[in-house]
Design a protein around this motif. Sequence first.
Motif, short mmCIF file in Angstrom:
data_model
loop_
_atom_site.label_atom_id
_atom_site.label_comp_id
_atom_site.label_asym_id
_atom_site.label_seq_id
_atom_site.Cartn_x
_atom_site.Cartn_y
_atom_site.Cartn_z
N GLY A 75 13.26 -7.62 -1.57
CA GLY A 75 12.96 -7.52 -0.45
C GLY A 75 12.45 -7.82 0.62
O GLY A 75 11.98 -8.67 1.62
N LEU A 76 11.33 -6.80 0.37
CA LEU A 76 9.96 -6.67 0.68
C LEU A 76 9.02 -7.61 1.19
O LEU A 76 8.91 -7.99 1.68
CB LEU A 76 9.22 -5.09 0.81
CG LEU A 76 9.56 -3.70 1.40
CD1 LEU A 76 9.26 -2.31 1.27
CD2 LEU A 76 9.80 -3.78 3.68
N GLY A 77 8.69 -8.28 -0.05
CA GLY A 77 8.26 -9.48 -0.56
C GLY A 77 8.53 -10.20 0.06
O GLY A 77 7.24 -11.30 0.48
N VAL A 78 9.17 -10.40 -0.08
CA VAL A 78 9.93 -12.40 -0.30
C VAL A 78 10.65 -12.04 1.53
O VAL A 78 9.57 -13.38 2.41
CB VAL A 78 11.54 -12.23 -0.38
CG1 VAL A 78 11.85 -13.28 0.58
CG2 VAL A 78 12.09 -12.69 -2.30
N LEU A 79 10.86 -11.32 1.94
CA LEU A 79 11.21 -10.89 3.75
C LEU A 79 9.62 -10.63 4.64
O LEU A 79 9.36 -11.30 5.69
CB LEU A 79 11.57 -9.91 4.29
CG LEU A 79 13.21 -10.69 3.65
CD1 LEU A 79 14.22 -8.65 4.37
CD2 LEU A 79 13.56 -11.82 4.31
N LEU A 100 1.17 -1.27 -0.19
CA LEU A 100 -0.16 -0.08 -0.49
C LEU A 100 0.76 1.52 0.26
O LEU A 100 0.12 2.07 -0.92
CB LEU A 100 -1.35 -0.28 1.21
CG LEU A 100 -1.46 1.50 0.99
CD1 LEU A 100 -2.64 1.53 0.14
CD2 LEU A 100 -2.55 1.14 2.73
N ILE A 101 2.00 1.04 0.75
CA ILE A 101 2.83 2.50 1.64
C ILE A 101 3.51 2.67 -0.26
O ILE A 101 3.60 3.56 -0.52
CB ILE A 101 4.19 2.41 1.82
CG1 ILE A 101 3.20 2.48 3.25
CG2 ILE A 101 5.19 3.88 1.80
CD1 ILE A 101 3.81 2.12 4.65
N MET A 102 4.15 1.70 -1.24
CA MET A 102 4.56 1.54 -2.10
C MET A 102 4.27 2.38 -3.33
O MET A 102 3.95 3.01 -3.65
CB MET A 102 5.42 0.01 -2.93
CG MET A 102 6.19 0.00 -1.90
SD MET A 102 7.98 0.77 -1.61
CE MET A 102 8.51 1.22 -3.52
N GLY A 103 2.28 1.22 -3.32
CA GLY A 103 1.10 2.49 -4.19
C GLY A 103 0.93 3.72 -4.14
O GLY A 103 1.24 4.42 -4.75
N ILE A 104 0.98 4.23 -2.98
CA ILE A 104 0.84 5.17 -2.47
C ILE A 104 2.32 6.21 -3.30
O ILE A 104 2.12 7.69 -3.89
CB ILE A 104 0.59 5.81 -0.81
CG1 ILE A 104 -1.00 4.94 -1.16
CG2 ILE A 104 0.99 7.25 -0.60
CD1 ILE A 104 -1.15 4.80 0.50
N LEU A 162 5.15 -6.51 -5.10
CA LEU A 162 6.18 -5.88 -4.49
C LEU A 162 7.28 -7.02 -5.26
O LEU A 162 7.89 -6.84 -5.42
CB LEU A 162 5.91 -6.68 -3.16
CG LEU A 162 5.76 -5.47 -1.88
CD1 LEU A 162 5.24 -5.37 -0.52
CD2 LEU A 162 6.29 -3.78 -2.09
N ILE A 163 6.99 -8.71 -5.06
CA ILE A 163 8.22 -8.92 -5.90
C ILE A 163 8.19 -8.93 -7.33
O ILE A 163 8.98 -8.75 -7.90
CB ILE A 163 7.31 -10.94 -5.41
CG1 ILE A 163 8.19 -11.02 -3.83
CG2 ILE A 163 8.41 -11.76 -6.39
CD1 ILE A 163 7.55 -12.34 -3.56
#
Length: 152
Positions: free
Chosen positions: A134-138, A18-22, A89-90
């Motif tokens: 990284g965010l998607g995997v972690l 959501l934050i990345m989308g914003i 994310l990924i």
Amino acid sequence: MGTHARDLTRTPLQMAALIMGIVFLVVGILGFIPGVTTNYGSMAFAGHNSNAHLLGLFQVSVLHNIVHLLFGLAGLALARSWNGARNFLIWGGVIYLLLWIYGLVVGHDSPANFVPLNNADNWLHLLLGIVMVGLGVLLSRRTSQSRRTFPV
């Protein structure tokens, strides 16, 4: 009205998407604001001849800004589910890593530089790709591990 509290909570993975989308939406909008985007009057629809620069640093065009807006909308939509957020994310990160490679391989004055991309864009794309993957995997590992460890 049938909405459960569980439906209103987002996992850290969904919040990251959501934050990345914003962020992408804001960047796309800022690319269309004179002053924030220098040489605004010279912005082309696409191609390396666009002399407009977001924040005076990142080369942009109308197409480049539209891509950011669409990426942002995708992030908002996909953040609604855990799987969607993970995929955004990924795979979004993979797209940015591929854009980084593309930007390194294609000459800045080449007609193939249709987005357009400059050195600042290239390194930002590398950073975005690493952060998003990284965010998607972690965050998906942490959530899936907690689901296995603590069944609801």
